[in-house]
Motif scaffolding. Structure first.
Motif, short mmCIF file in Angstrom:
data_model
loop_
_atom_site.label_atom_id
_atom_site.label_comp_id
_atom_site.label_asym_id
_atom_site.label_seq_id
_atom_site.Cartn_x
_atom_site.Cartn_y
_atom_site.Cartn_z
N ALA A 46 0.17 39.34 14.13
CA ALA A 46 0.70 38.73 12.90
C ALA A 46 1.74 39.63 12.25
CB ALA A 46 -0.45 38.45 11.92
N GLU A 47 1.50 40.92 12.27
CA GLU A 47 2.44 41.87 11.67
C GLU A 47 3.77 41.88 12.43
OE1 GLU A 47 1.76 46.26 9.75
OE2 GLU A 47 0.44 45.62 11.35
N LEU A 48 3.71 41.92 13.75
CA LEU A 48 4.92 41.89 14.58
C LEU A 48 5.72 40.62 14.33
CD1 LEU A 48 6.74 42.91 16.92
CD2 LEU A 48 5.18 41.68 18.45
N LEU A 49 5.05 39.47 14.38
CA LEU A 49 5.76 38.20 14.27
C LEU A 49 6.29 37.98 12.85
CD1 LEU A 49 3.57 35.90 16.51
CD2 LEU A 49 5.40 37.48 17.14
N THR A 50 5.54 38.39 11.85
CA THR A 50 6.02 38.28 10.47
C THR A 50 7.26 39.13 10.29
OG1 THR A 50 3.81 37.81 9.62
CG2 THR A 50 5.41 38.66 8.05
N SER A 51 7.24 40.32 10.82
CA SER A 51 8.40 41.21 10.73
C SER A 51 9.62 40.57 11.37
CB SER A 51 8.07 42.54 11.40
OG SER A 51 9.12 43.44 11.22
N GLU A 52 9.45 39.94 12.52
CA GLU A 52 10.57 39.31 13.21
C GLU A 52 11.15 38.14 12.42
OE1 GLU A 52 12.14 40.54 15.63
OE2 GLU A 52 10.70 42.06 16.25
N VAL A 53 10.29 37.31 11.86
CA VAL A 53 10.78 36.13 11.12
C VAL A 53 11.44 36.56 9.80
CG1 VAL A 53 10.10 33.95 10.07
CG2 VAL A 53 9.09 34.63 12.22
N LEU A 116 10.01 36.58 20.80
CA LEU A 116 8.68 37.19 20.68
C LEU A 116 7.73 36.25 19.95
CD1 LEU A 116 9.44 40.91 19.75
CD2 LEU A 116 8.33 40.07 21.82
N VAL A 117 8.22 35.64 18.90
CA VAL A 117 7.39 34.68 18.16
C VAL A 117 6.98 33.54 19.08
CG1 VAL A 117 7.28 33.10 16.20
CG2 VAL A 117 8.49 35.28 15.96
N GLN A 118 7.94 33.01 19.83
CA GLN A 118 7.65 31.90 20.74
C GLN A 118 6.62 32.31 21.79
OE1 GLN A 118 10.83 30.71 23.36
NE2 GLN A 118 10.13 28.60 23.37
N LEU A 119 6.73 33.52 22.31
CA LEU A 119 5.83 33.97 23.37
C LEU A 119 4.44 34.35 22.86
CD1 LEU A 119 8.34 36.15 25.40
CD2 LEU A 119 7.34 33.96 26.10
N CYS A 120 4.34 34.89 21.65
CA CYS A 120 3.07 35.42 21.16
C CYS A 120 2.29 34.49 20.25
CB CYS A 120 3.32 36.74 20.43
SG CYS A 120 3.99 38.04 21.48
N ALA A 121 2.96 33.56 19.60
CA ALA A 121 2.27 32.66 18.67
C ALA A 121 1.59 31.53 19.42
CB ALA A 121 3.26 32.09 17.65
N ASP A 122 0.53 31.01 18.85
CA ASP A 122 -0.16 29.86 19.44
C ASP A 122 0.55 28.56 19.13
OD1 ASP A 122 -2.40 31.21 20.71
OD2 ASP A 122 -2.98 31.75 18.68
N ASN A 123 1.33 28.54 18.06
CA ASN A 123 2.12 27.38 17.70
C ASN A 123 3.23 27.89 16.78
OD1 ASN A 123 2.90 24.72 17.61
ND2 ASN A 123 1.26 24.05 16.25
N TRP A 124 4.36 27.21 16.73
CA TRP A 124 5.48 27.64 15.92
C TRP A 124 6.44 26.47 15.74
CZ3 TRP A 124 9.81 26.80 18.75
CH2 TRP A 124 9.65 26.77 20.13
#
Length: 153
Positions: A46-53, A116-124
Motif C-alpha cells: 500500500a505504501e509503495l502504490l500510494t507513493s506512486e499514485v 507497478l500499481v497495475q502489477l501489484c494491486a488486486d484492482n485499479w
C-alpha cells in the motif's frame, strides 16, 4: 496508537498541496491509518502504490491533490484513491484492468510507477471527474474480495 476493530468501516481523506513532499506525507498518513486499524499486512504494498499514485499527481498536475483511504469488505480490503486537477488519464489506467501492458523502453526515465500499481494491486482504475472539481481520480485496491460459496444439498 490503539488499534480499533478492523471489521468496522472507515474512511480518511487528506488534502495534499502541490508539493514534492506530498508522497512522503501520504505514506506517513497511510502507515498510521493501517497500523491503527490492524491492517499492517498490507502496509508495504500500500505504501509503495500510494507513493506512486501521489507522485504521478504531483508530476503531471499543477494543483492540489486529495488522498482518500477506506476499508472495504469488513476490513479485509483497502481502497486508496487520489484526485488531482489534471483530467488526462495516464496509461495504463486509461484501459480496463486485465489488459496486457506494454513496458516503457529500458532507457526511459519515467513511466514505470503506474505499471507497478497495475502489477501489484488486486484492482485499479481511473476516471475523469466532470463538473465541479474537474480533474481525475486514480484508485487501487488491495486484498481480494471474500467469495461466498453456496453448496447444494
Amino acid at each position: 496508537m490503539a488499534t480499533v476493530s478492523s471489521s468496522e468501516p472507515w474512511a480518511y481523506a487528506l488534502q495534499l498541496p502541490h508539493d514534492p513532499r506530498a508522497a512522503r506525507v501520504a505514506r506517513m498518513t497511510l502507515r498510521a491509518v493501517l497500523a491503527g486499524h490492524g491492517m499492517s499486512e498490507m502496509l508495504d504494498t500500500a505504501e509503495l502504490l500510494t507513493s506512486e499514485v501521489v507522485t504521478n499527481s504531483y508530476r503531471y498536475s499543477d494543483g492540489p491533490a486529495s488522498l482518500r483511504m477506506r476499508s472495504m469488505d469488513k476490513g479485509r480490503r483497502l481502497r486508496v484513491s487520489v484526485w488531482d486537477t489534471n483530467p488526462l488519464i495516464p496509461a495504463p489506467f486509461d484501459k480496463p484492468p486485465g489488459l496486457p501492458f506494454v513496458p516503457e523502453p529500458g532507457d526511459s526515465t519515467g513511466g514505470r510507477g503506474l505499471l507497478l500499481v497495475q502489477l501489484c494491486a488486486d484492482n485499479w482504475g481511473g476516471f475523469s471527474v466532470g463538473a465541479g472539481l474537474g480533474g481525475k481520480l486514480l484508485w487501487f485496491e488491495l486484498g481480494r474480495p471474500e467469495v461466498e460459496f453456496a453448496f447444494a444439498a
